[in-house]
Every structure is written in C-alpha cells, then in structure tokens.
Scaffold this active site. Structure first.
Site, PDB file in Angstrom:
ATOM      1  N   HIS A   1      -2.046   4.085  -8.953  1.00 15.70           N
ATOM      2  CA  HIS A   1      -2.450   3.126  -7.944  1.00 15.70           C
ATOM      3  C   HIS A   1      -1.306   2.663  -7.049  1.00 15.70           C
ATOM      4  O   HIS A   1      -1.446   2.692  -5.830  1.00 15.70           O
ATOM      5  CB  HIS A   1      -3.285   1.959  -8.467  1.00 15.70           C
ATOM      6  CG  HIS A   1      -4.078   1.425  -7.315  1.00 15.70           C
ATOM      7  ND1 HIS A   1      -5.213   2.034  -6.850  1.00 15.70           N
ATOM      8  CD2 HIS A   1      -3.797   0.453  -6.431  1.00 15.70           C
ATOM      9  CE1 HIS A   1      -5.610   1.432  -5.745  1.00 15.70           C
ATOM     10  NE2 HIS A   1      -4.780   0.472  -5.471  1.00 15.70           N
TER      11      HIS A   1
ATOM     12  N   THR B   1      -4.774  -7.308   2.846  1.00 18.48           N
ATOM     13  CA  THR B   1      -5.084  -6.220   3.779  1.00 18.48           C
ATOM     14  C   THR B   1      -5.820  -6.788   4.996  1.00 18.48           C
ATOM     15  O   THR B   1      -5.562  -6.378   6.136  1.00 18.48           O
ATOM     16  CB  THR B   1      -5.944  -5.152   3.088  1.00 18.48           C
ATOM     17  OG1 THR B   1      -5.359  -4.851   1.823  1.00 18.48           O
ATOM     18  CG2 THR B   1      -6.006  -3.887   3.916  1.00 18.48           C
TER      19      THR B   1
ATOM     20  N   HIS C   1      -4.630  21.442  -3.251  1.00 16.62           N
ATOM     21  CA  HIS C   1      -4.738  20.713  -1.982  1.00 16.62           C
ATOM     22  C   HIS C   1      -4.203  19.289  -2.166  1.00 16.62           C
ATOM     23  O   HIS C   1      -3.394  18.803  -1.368  1.00 16.62           O
ATOM     24  CB  HIS C   1      -6.193  20.683  -1.516  1.00 16.62           C
ATOM     25  CG  HIS C   1      -6.474  19.674  -0.437  1.00 16.62           C
ATOM     26  ND1 HIS C   1      -6.004  19.812   0.845  1.00 16.62           N
ATOM     27  CD2 HIS C   1      -7.157  18.498  -0.458  1.00 16.62           C
ATOM     28  CE1 HIS C   1      -6.396  18.775   1.566  1.00 16.62           C
ATOM     29  NE2 HIS C   1      -7.095  17.944   0.795  1.00 16.62           N
TER      30      HIS C   1
ATOM     31  N   LYS D   1      -3.458  -8.245   7.406  1.00 16.05           N
ATOM     32  CA  LYS D   1      -2.800  -7.227   8.248  1.00 16.05           C
ATOM     33  C   LYS D   1      -3.689  -6.790   9.389  1.00 16.05           C
ATOM     34  O   LYS D   1      -3.254  -6.747  10.550  1.00 16.05           O
ATOM     35  CB  LYS D   1      -2.433  -6.025   7.381  1.00 16.05           C
ATOM     36  CG  LYS D   1      -1.268  -6.317   6.471  1.00 16.05           C
ATOM     37  CD  LYS D   1      -0.794  -5.055   5.801  1.00 16.05           C
ATOM     38  CE  LYS D   1       0.583  -5.255   5.239  1.00 16.05           C
ATOM     39  NZ  LYS D   1       1.611  -5.369   6.273  1.00 16.05           N
TER      40      LYS D   1
ATOM     41  N   TRP E   1      -5.799  17.167  -9.590  1.00 19.00           N
ATOM     42  CA  TRP E   1      -4.390  16.740  -9.472  1.00 19.00           C
ATOM     43  C   TRP E   1      -4.076  15.640 -10.476  1.00 19.00           C
ATOM     44  O   TRP E   1      -2.911  15.393 -10.787  1.00 19.00           O
ATOM     45  CB  TRP E   1      -4.076  16.279  -8.050  1.00 19.00           C
ATOM     46  CG  TRP E   1      -4.473  14.871  -7.727  1.00 19.00           C
ATOM     47  CD1 TRP E   1      -5.713  14.449  -7.368  1.00 19.00           C
ATOM     48  CD2 TRP E   1      -3.645  13.702  -7.736  1.00 19.00           C
ATOM     49  NE1 TRP E   1      -5.702  13.094  -7.153  1.00 19.00           N
ATOM     50  CE2 TRP E   1      -4.462  12.605  -7.363  1.00 19.00           C
ATOM     51  CE3 TRP E   1      -2.298  13.465  -8.018  1.00 19.00           C
ATOM     52  CZ2 TRP E   1      -3.965  11.301  -7.276  1.00 19.00           C
ATOM     53  CZ3 TRP E   1      -1.814  12.164  -7.917  1.00 19.00           C
ATOM     54  CH2 TRP E   1      -2.640  11.103  -7.560  1.00 19.00           C
TER      55      TRP E   1
ATOM     56  N   GLU F   1       1.057   4.432  -6.301  1.00 19.95           N
ATOM     57  CA  GLU F   1       1.253   5.631  -5.478  1.00 19.95           C
ATOM     58  C   GLU F   1       0.385   5.590  -4.215  1.00 19.95           C
ATOM     59  O   GLU F   1       0.815   5.986  -3.134  1.00 19.95           O
ATOM     60  CB  GLU F   1       0.924   6.873  -6.314  1.00 19.95           C
ATOM     61  CG  GLU F   1       0.802   8.182  -5.550  1.00 19.95           C
ATOM     62  CD  GLU F   1       2.112   8.671  -4.988  1.00 19.95           C
ATOM     63  OE1 GLU F   1       3.169   8.183  -5.439  1.00 19.95           O
ATOM     64  OE2 GLU F   1       2.088   9.549  -4.108  1.00 19.95           O
TER      65      GLU F   1
ATOM     66  N   TYR G   1      -0.406   3.018  -2.572  1.00 17.25           N
ATOM     67  CA  TYR G   1       0.247   2.140  -1.592  1.00 17.25           C
ATOM     68  C   TYR G   1       1.562   2.704  -1.104  1.00 17.25           C
ATOM     69  O   TYR G   1       1.998   2.375   0.004  1.00 17.25           O
ATOM     70  CB  TYR G   1       0.393   0.723  -2.167  1.00 17.25           C
ATOM     71  CG  TYR G   1      -0.970   0.133  -2.414  1.00 17.25           C
ATOM     72  CD1 TYR G   1      -1.937   0.212  -1.419  1.00 17.25           C
ATOM     73  CD2 TYR G   1      -1.333  -0.429  -3.620  1.00 17.25           C
ATOM     74  CE1 TYR G   1      -3.216  -0.260  -1.618  1.00 17.25           C
ATOM     75  CE2 TYR G   1      -2.603  -0.911  -3.835  1.00 17.25           C
ATOM     76  CZ  TYR G   1      -3.551  -0.834  -2.835  1.00 17.25           C
ATOM     77  OH  TYR G   1      -4.802  -1.293  -3.035  1.00 17.25           O
TER      78      TYR G   1
ATOM     79  N   SER H   1       2.643  -1.362  12.821  1.00 19.15           N
ATOM     80  CA  SER H   1       3.176  -2.663  13.243  1.00 19.15           C
ATOM     81  C   SER H   1       4.314  -2.528  14.244  1.00 19.15           C
ATOM     82  O   SER H   1       4.675  -3.495  14.911  1.00 19.15           O
ATOM     83  CB  SER H   1       3.657  -3.460  12.030  1.00 19.15           C
ATOM     84  OG  SER H   1       2.637  -3.567  11.082  1.00 19.15           O
TER      85      SER H   1
ATOM     86  N   HIS I   1      -9.404   0.420 -12.089  1.00 18.82           N
ATOM     87  CA  HIS I   1     -10.602   0.608 -11.248  1.00 18.82           C
ATOM     88  C   HIS I   1     -10.842   2.085 -10.955  1.00 18.82           C
ATOM     89  O   HIS I   1     -11.875   2.438 -10.417  1.00 18.82           O
ATOM     90  CB  HIS I   1     -10.538  -0.228  -9.964  1.00 18.82           C
ATOM     91  CG  HIS I   1      -9.481   0.187  -8.987  1.00 18.82           C
ATOM     92  ND1 HIS I   1      -8.777  -0.707  -8.227  1.00 18.82           N
ATOM     93  CD2 HIS I   1      -9.014   1.402  -8.622  1.00 18.82           C
ATOM     94  CE1 HIS I   1      -7.918  -0.072  -7.452  1.00 18.82           C
ATOM     95  NE2 HIS I   1      -8.046   1.218  -7.667  1.00 18.82           N
ATOM     96  N   HIS I   2      -9.879   2.942 -11.302  1.00 20.56           N
ATOM     97  CA  HIS I   2     -10.090   4.384 -11.176  1.00 20.56           C
ATOM     98  C   HIS I   2     -10.880   4.932 -12.362  1.00 20.56           C
ATOM     99  O   HIS I   2     -11.192   6.109 -12.398  1.00 20.56           O
ATOM    100  CB  HIS I   2      -8.751   5.119 -11.081  1.00 20.56           C
ATOM    101  CG  HIS I   2      -7.973   4.783  -9.851  1.00 20.56           C
ATOM    102  ND1 HIS I   2      -8.074   5.479  -8.678  1.00 20.56           N
ATOM    103  CD2 HIS I   2      -7.078   3.785  -9.599  1.00 20.56           C
ATOM    104  CE1 HIS I   2      -7.293   4.961  -7.766  1.00 20.56           C
ATOM    105  NE2 HIS I   2      -6.667   3.917  -8.296  1.00 20.56           N
TER     106      HIS I   2
ATOM    107  N   ASP J   1      24.715   5.554   9.034  1.00 20.82           N
ATOM    108  CA  ASP J   1      23.993   6.590   8.291  1.00 20.82           C
ATOM    109  C   ASP J   1      23.331   5.910   7.097  1.00 20.82           C
ATOM    110  O   ASP J   1      23.385   4.684   6.954  1.00 20.82           O
ATOM    111  CB  ASP J   1      24.962   7.694   7.813  1.00 20.82           C
ATOM    112  CG  ASP J   1      24.248   9.025   7.635  1.00 20.82           C
ATOM    113  OD1 ASP J   1      23.340   9.102   6.780  1.00 20.82           O
ATOM    114  OD2 ASP J   1      24.577   9.986   8.366  1.00 20.82           O
TER     115      ASP J   1
ATOM    116  N   SER K   1      13.357  13.727  -6.903  1.00 22.77           N
ATOM    117  CA  SER K   1      13.624  13.633  -5.469  1.00 22.77           C
ATOM    118  C   SER K   1      13.173  12.279  -4.913  1.00 22.77           C
ATOM    119  O   SER K   1      13.915  11.612  -4.180  1.00 22.77           O
ATOM    120  CB  SER K   1      12.899  14.769  -4.755  1.00 22.77           C
ATOM    121  OG  SER K   1      12.723  14.472  -3.403  1.00 22.77           O
ATOM    122  N   SER K   2      11.957  11.862  -5.291  1.00 22.80           N
ATOM    123  CA  SER K   2      11.430  10.593  -4.769  1.00 22.80           C
ATOM    124  C   SER K   2      12.275   9.410  -5.202  1.00 22.80           C
ATOM    125  O   SER K   2      12.540   8.507  -4.414  1.00 22.80           O
ATOM    126  CB  SER K   2      10.006  10.342  -5.280  1.00 22.80           C
ATOM    127  OG  SER K   2       9.129  11.235  -4.713  1.00 22.80           O
TER     128      SER K   2
ATOM    129  N   ARG L   1     -18.146  15.421  -6.834  1.00 23.80           N
ATOM    130  CA  ARG L   1     -16.944  16.030  -6.254  1.00 23.80           C
ATOM    131  C   ARG L   1     -16.463  17.165  -7.146  1.00 23.80           C
ATOM    132  O   ARG L   1     -16.940  17.334  -8.264  1.00 23.80           O
ATOM    133  CB  ARG L   1     -15.849  14.974  -6.081  1.00 23.80           C
ATOM    134  CG  ARG L   1     -15.392  14.354  -7.378  1.00 23.80           C
ATOM    135  CD  ARG L   1     -14.467  13.181  -7.146  1.00 23.80           C
ATOM    136  NE  ARG L   1     -13.137  13.603  -6.712  1.00 23.80           N
ATOM    137  CZ  ARG L   1     -12.022  12.896  -6.977  1.00 23.80           C
ATOM    138  NH1 ARG L   1     -12.082  11.759  -7.658  1.00 23.80           N
ATOM    139  NH2 ARG L   1     -10.855  13.320  -6.553  1.00 23.80           N
TER     140      ARG L   1
END
Lengths: 532, 288
Positions: free
Chosen positions: A254, A329, A78, A332, A143, A256, A258, A269, A303-304, A107, A170-171, A451
């Site tokens: 991390h 943040t 998932h 924003k 994951w 990732e 963002y 925006s 922090h993870h 283009d 690809s990314s 979890r």
C-alpha cells in the site's frame, strides 16, 4: 587523484570520459536523470506491448492468440515492468534532474551511489525479462506473488525473486540519495516550507521507499526459503500461514501505491500554478496532506484482502482507516481546483495533462472509496472493477503526470521547445484512448467479470471489445510522444531560461539546457521567489 | 541547516566502481538463481569476487579522498544522513521477519488451533486435533520432533558479549575524542574480537541445534523464524565486525582525528543497531 569541486567545471569537462564510458561511469545528476527517464520510456513500451497482448486476447471471448499460461505471464510481467520499470524509475529520473536544480544544489548529495542506483536497474530487468524465454516461461501467478500459487513457478522463480531484490536495492539507494540531497543540500534561505512541492512530495516518497522496500525484500526472501530451503512461513502444515504473506506484502504494497502517486501530486502542483498564473492555493495544507497520506498508507494495507478471512474488527478498522485517506486527498484536489479558480489559464500540453490528471485521478479515487467499503468489496474483489480503479490512478494518474512533467521540463532539459501541435495531438489521443480503454472495465467488473482471466462469458463481449480498441488507441498514441521527444532532443526553437512565463522556481533561473553542475554557488532564496 | 554553504561542495568525478558493482551484483544474482535451480555455483562466486573488488576499490577511493581533505562539513552531513537512513532500511528488513514471528504466534497459530474468534474452518476441517502452543512445527509436525533452544545458556552469554562490545566501542570512541590512540586501538580490537566471538558461539549453537536437537531451518514455523531471524542477525554481526576491522586497520594506520572520524561513527552506529536487534531476538525468539 582526479577530483574537482563544483566551482571549477572547466577542469571537469576535460577529464570526463566520452562515449559509452561517459554514461556508464557518470556521477552527474542530469546524465543519471536522463538515463533513468530513457530506461523508463523503454520499459513503458515493453510493459505496454505486454498489455496489448492481453487486450488483443480479450478482444473477443474464447482463446485466439495466446494460451492461458502465456496470458498469465503477460498480466504478471506487465505489472512488474510497469510498476518497477516504468513508473518508479520515471519519478526517480525526474527527481534526479529536478531536485538539485530546485533546491539550488550543484548535484545530488551522493553522486557515485546515484550512478549505482541507476545501473542496477537495466541488469535487474535483464534478469526479470529473461524468464520469458525459459522452459516453463516467466512468472504467471500475478505480480503480488501470492503463495502457494507463486511457489509453483518453475526455473523462473529465483530469477524473479532476485531481480526484485536488485530493484529494491536500487530504490533504497535512490531514496537515501534524495533524502540526503533535500535535507542537506538546500541553498541558503531555502527553508523546508519554501521548497517546491515536487521536492516535498519526493522527500515523503523517499521516506516511504526506505520504510517499505526492505519489507518487500523480507517477504520475497521468505518465499524463496519456503520454496528452496524448507521453511514454513506460508505453509499452514508447519504452523505458518499463506495469508501472512498477503499481510507482509501489502504492508509494502500500500505505501508502494503512494510511492507511485505522491511525486505525481508534486508535479501537478508545479504545473497548475504556472499555467493558471496564480500561486498554488494552500501550500502548507498540501504539505500536511501529503504527510497525512503517507502516514495513513501504513495502516490501511488489509483493504487489499477483505475477502481473505479476517476478524470483523480488522475489516472495520481497515475500512475506516482507508476512507480517512479521502480527506487529505480531497484537500489536494480542492487546492488544485482553487488554484485554477479565476486564474488566467492557458492550455499548453503540460497543463492539459495536469488538468486531465486532476479529473481522471479523482475518478480513480472515487472508485477506490467504493472499494474501501468492506461489504461492497466482497462483491468487487478480483473483478475488473479493481482493474479499472487502479488503472485510473496509475495511467491517467501517475503516467499522465509523468507525461505532463516531460512536456513541462523538456525545453529546460534540451534547450529546445517541443512541437506543441503534436504534443496536444498526443494529449487528446491519450486522454480519449485511456477512457475508452478503462471506463468500460468498471461496468465489466460490476457485472462480475473476474480479472486475470484469458477468456470470459459472452455477455462481457461488447465492453471488452470497446476496451481493447481503446487500448490500441492509447498504446499507439504513445508513439507520438516518442516522436516528439526525439524531435525535441534533436532541435527546435530555443526555449529561453524561463520557458513558461508563469513559471516560478530556481530551475527557471538556470540556462536551458542547464550547466553541468547546476548551481556552482548557492543562490540566495527570497521569500517572493520561494515557490510557485 | 543551510548555514554552512560556501559554494565548494565536493562533487566526485565519474567513477568506474558503481558499474563494476552493478556487473558484480548481476553476476551474483544470476549465479545465485542458477545455483538454486541446481546448476553450478561458479557464476555466483565470480559475482561475489567482483563485489569484493568493487568494495575495496570504492571505499579505497572514498578513504583517499577523505584523507586528502576533500570533504567539508556539508559532505560529512550527507554521509551521516545516508548512513542513518541505510540503518533505518535495515531496521525495516528485520521488521518483516519479526512481523512474521508475531503474526504466526498471535494470529496464525491460535486460528489453526480453533480459537474463539476464528471462524475460518481451518481447524475444524483440516487439523481438528491441533492445539496451539509455542514453540511448534505446526499441525503437520514439519521436520519431526525437536528440542527448544533455551535462552539462558549460550544465548545469554552472547547477550553479555554483544552488550560488552557496545561498551568497548564507546570506550574506543572516547579514546579517539581524547586523541588517545592506544585506547582507540585497544577498544576497537576488543570490539572486533567480541564480535567474532559472538559469531563463533552462534555457529556452535547452530551446529548443536542441527546435530543434537533436530532443530533445523525446516522445523516448521519455529525453525523458520528462529534460523531466519538469528541467521540474518548473525550475517549482520559478521558484516559489522568486518566494518569495524577496517576501521581498526585505519586507526592503526593513523587515520581519523578527534574532530573528523565519520567512518568510525558509522561503524559504531551499525554496531549498536545489530546490538539492539539482538536484544529483540533474545527477548522474542529465545526467551518469551
């Protein structure tokens, strides 16, 4: 030799292959954007069905529907499908469609590579999803692929690792293309500080992608060699360290996070000023806030892993650095609210999703702030509170922004207005469903439910039931979206060029749908029309 | 940055090469996964072959378009941005492995050895007799006793070779800028030769390590970091040398002008990048 310059499109139209070959060989940013978006929508439903398996099993305690091993495959797949298959390609698809139109280019800068970036994805996911049908099943260690658990994966392991390599390739190519387009293809007068915020957020996102996807590639390569070639990167007996994987992984992980939210900031925006009929409040501060968030994303990764065993100095550094992110943040969120302040607001579907984004993403941000407090995190680590937190930023955050974008620009892409009534129905079902789904998970986590567990203690039953009901409500509401999109592609009221009366920006000066090569002669950008 | 727009940006036609590349990449990865699972490597080789065909076809098209004069200054800048960011992504790929090396040496090993700031218990409960040192194959002596690769033999010679190749490629560039074809071709040929000489010496070093030093990929964290860092670097030198060879053949065929020669510059950038990575390797993997 077949070649064309942007100003002789009629020649182009003659020679273009038709049918399947058109889509396989296209170099057109709109075709490729459409492919990305359709691929993302498909993966959204695939990953969503995995989530429904999880929520069905968790509807009540005990094991009813699937065995624990398959449950673990579902949580792992998932996440991989939703992150790499749904959210990221959706943003790349939007970038493809919108950036050339927004900066006044014909283009993308590197159209053939653009095609390659997309067409790697379906193959990568074929490789990944095929593992579910293998002996021993797909990956089941989460994951994040932490060793040593992930190294116990069976025949699926090399397929997972190599599919992640393909997604990374690809990314990176997609991101290089975005940067080259933004830096080199802007129309005269489109200075950096006149760019629409969606373009700005994508420029910074692309930088993050190029910086961290190779690090993920390195991390999973080390996993592969640890399993198959006897290296000791994550083996303490050989002088390595399993915790080292977590450091390398989250150095990717991390930023990732963002990567999946900065383009969402850009979309919101664009949309809020349109429906508040006011220019965006604090454009420059939005740009600097985005850049600050990107910078901070590189120095907060641990922090993870507060509970993994780090020196006190590390815990403190990562705690305070993480809390700093609340500042840009907050800028924003303040700016979005200030944009709406005293605006003449209307509430069409894109605006509904955008406002829900501001409110619900902020809830996810606040729970993130709670998790950032290292001593408190010792309690929350690996509980449903974490699940609730990141789903609030990813579902009513990233996914809602993608929905908002789809409704906002569908009329531009297809030339038809979508069914506004059904759009609003979709919004309300989604907004209520998502809160019923994820809000109770905060309570479950605070009460101590772990979890990635297929069964749970009896006292967690009620909130799990509510959450599962919300999951099916949210999941099936997305069929409304599918129906609206198909209906809009097939026909509808003509949209007109400037679809929304309050919309500003170059894309609205083009016809709906736009011509094959968006801008054949670069438009001149005046200060007034610069950004919304 | 946006001055040179004249409304005639080159947008290529639909192309078959990307999808060929996707099929090739998929076949390679599928074959690679099967191979790792102990099955045959046939698919892997077929996949690589498709990739090679794709590279010839794709770059062939780009070279023909370039020689046909389709690319203006703006297109040239797109290529430059593309190549620069590609090299940045490569830098970050190596950063992951350098990070692993630094983390193992600065944190993981001292903690395994029971250093003062570690209160994690690994040392006390699992390997109370382990003392931190470098190079090491860890408290479990994974891979058995081994010899350490010194810095001042072949690696120092290899450093000289790569640094010299950086000089020759710059000299070749000067030749190109002065329209001196002879200097261009001799400089490039020397660079390619130095590149392949480097790879050959690395191969000799590897075979010596495996046969006489019991230093292998499986020699604990030292062997892992040593071979993965130098191995990926060697792979990049090989690719760089192949790219420079293509540029050499194109130079012999009369491609490039003093004003327009992006392919040459891209290859040279890439070459300097592998050069710089090597300096990092020499200092942190071989020397310190």
């Amino acid at each position: 030799m077949s070649a064309t310059t942007a100003h002789d499109t009629h020649h182009d139209d003659h020679a273009a292959p038709r049918g399947l070959m058109r889509w396989l060989t296209t170099t057109n940013h709109k075709d490729i954007g459409t492919l990305y978006l359709l691929f993302s929508l498909t993966m959204f439903f695939v990953g969503g069905s995995f989530a429904l398996v999880i929520r069905a099993e968790l509807f009540q305690p005990g094991l009813q529907i699937v065995n624990p091993h398959f449950f673990n495959q579902m949580t792992t797949m998932h996440a991989l499908v939703m992150i790499f298959g749904a959210v990221m390609p959706a943003f790349v698809g939007l970038a493809n469609w919108l950036i050339p139109m927004m900066v006044g280019a014909p283009d993308m800068a590197l159209p053939r590579m653009n095609n390659w970036s997309f067409w790697i994805m379906p193959f990568a996911f074929t490789l990944l999803l095929s593992t579910l049908f293998m002996d021993g099943g797909g990956p089941a260690g989460g994951w994040t692929l932490y060793p040593p658990l992930s190294l116990q994966t069976g025949a699926a392991f090399p397929f997972v690792i190599l599919s992640i390599h393909m997604m990374g390739v690809s990314s990176v190519m997609g991101a290089i293309n975005v940067i080259a387009t933004i830096l080199n293809m802007r129309a005269p007068g489109m200075t950096l500080m006149r760019m629409p915020l969606f373009v700005w957020t994508w420029l910074i996102t692309a930088y993050l992608l190029i910086a961290v996807m190779p690090v993920l590639a390195g991390a999973v390569t080390m996993l592969l060699t640890d399993k198959y070639f006897g290296t000791s990167f994550f083996n303490a007996a050989g002088g390595g360290d399993p915790v080292m994987f977590q450091h390398i992984f989250w150095f990717f992980g991390h930023p990732e996070v963002y990567i999946m939210i900065l383009p969402a900031f850009g979309i919101v925006s664009q949309i809020i000023p349109t429906f508040a009929r006011k220019p965006l409040f604090g454009y420059a501060s939005m740009v600097y806030a985005t850049a600050s968030i990107a910078f901070l994303s590189f120095i907060v990764w641990a922090h993870h892993m507060f509970t993994v065993g780090m020196p006190l100095a590390g815990e403190l550094f990562f705690m305070y650095a993480t809390m700093l992110i609340a500042v840009p943040t907050g800028v924003k969120v303040f700016n979005w609210v200030a944009t709406m302040w005293r605006g003449s607001m209307t509430f069409e579907t894109p605006m509904l999703f955008a406002i829900a984004f501001v409110v619900l993403f902020t809830i996810g941000g606040f729970s993130g702030l709670m998790l950032a407090i290292a001593p408190a995190d010792f309690q929350y680590q690996d509980t449903y509170f974490v699940v609730a937190h990141f789903h609030y930023v990813l579902v009513p955050g990233a996914i809602f922004s993608i929905m908002a974008a789809a409704y906002y620009w569908l009329p531009k892409w297809t030339g038809h207005r979508y069914d506004e009534k059904l759009g609003r129905l979709h919004f309300w079902c989604s907004a209520i469903g998502v809160n019923v789904l994820f809000f109770p998970q905060h309570f479950l986590g605070l009460a101590g439910m772990p979890r990635r567990i297929p069964d749970y203690a009896l006292q967690f039953t009620e909130f799990n039931m509510i959450s599962s009901v919300g999951a099916f409500m949210f999941g099936f509401s997305q069929l409304i979206f599918l129906y609206v999109v198909i209906k809009c592609i097939r026909g509808g009221e003509p949209a007109g060029d400037r679809v929304w009366e309050g919309a500003h920006g170059l894309e609205w000066t083009l016809s709906s749908p736009p011509p094959h090569h968006s801008f054949q002669t670069p438009p001149e950008i005046k200060e007034a029309e610069a950004h919304s | 940055m946006s001055e040179v727009h004249h409304g005639s940006y080159y947008v290529p036609h639909s192309s078959v090469w990307p999808i060929v590349g996707s099929v090739g990449l998929f076949t390679t990865m599928l074959g690679g996964a099967n191979w790792l699972n102990g099955h045959s490597n046939t698919l892997f080789i077929i996949g690589l072959s498709i990739m090679i065909v794709m590279l010839f076809g794709w770059f062939g098209t780009v070279i023909r378009e370039s020689e046909g004069g389709f690319y203006n200054a703006q297109m040239d800048r797109s290529f430059r941005w593309g190549m620069s960011w590609f090299i940045f992504s490569e830098v970050m790929f190596f950063a992951a492995f350098f990070g692993a090396l630094f983390y193992a040496r600065e944190f993981a090993l001292p903690w395994l050895g029971g250093s003062a700031e570690s209160k994690f218990g690994t040392h006390e409960f699992l390997w109370p007799n382990f003392e931190t040192h470098w190079p090491t194959n860890g408290p479990g002596f994974v891979g058995g006793s081994f010899e350490v690769m010194g810095a001042w033999g072949l690696p120092a010679i290899n450093t000289l070779i790569l640094l010299s190749s950086g000089v020759t490629v710059t000299w070749a560039h000067w030749g190109l800028l002065k329209n001196n074809r002879r200097q261009l071709i001799i400089g490039l040929a020397a660079t390619v030769a130095l590149g392949f000489l480097f790879v050959t010496l690395q191969a000799i070093e590897y075979s010596h390590a495996y046969q006489h030093m019991n230093l292998k990929l499986s020699t604990g964290i030292y062997g892992s970091t040593f071979f993965m860092l130098t191995g990926f670097h060697g792979l990049h030198v090989t690719m760089g040398a192949i790219i420079l060879s293509v540029v050499l053949f194109r130079s012999i065929a009369g491609h490039f002008t003093a004003e327009k020669h992006f392919a040459f510059e891209a290859a040279a950038w890439y070459w300097h990048f592998v050069d710089v990575v090597w300096l990092g390797l020499f200092v942190f993997v071989y020397w310190l």
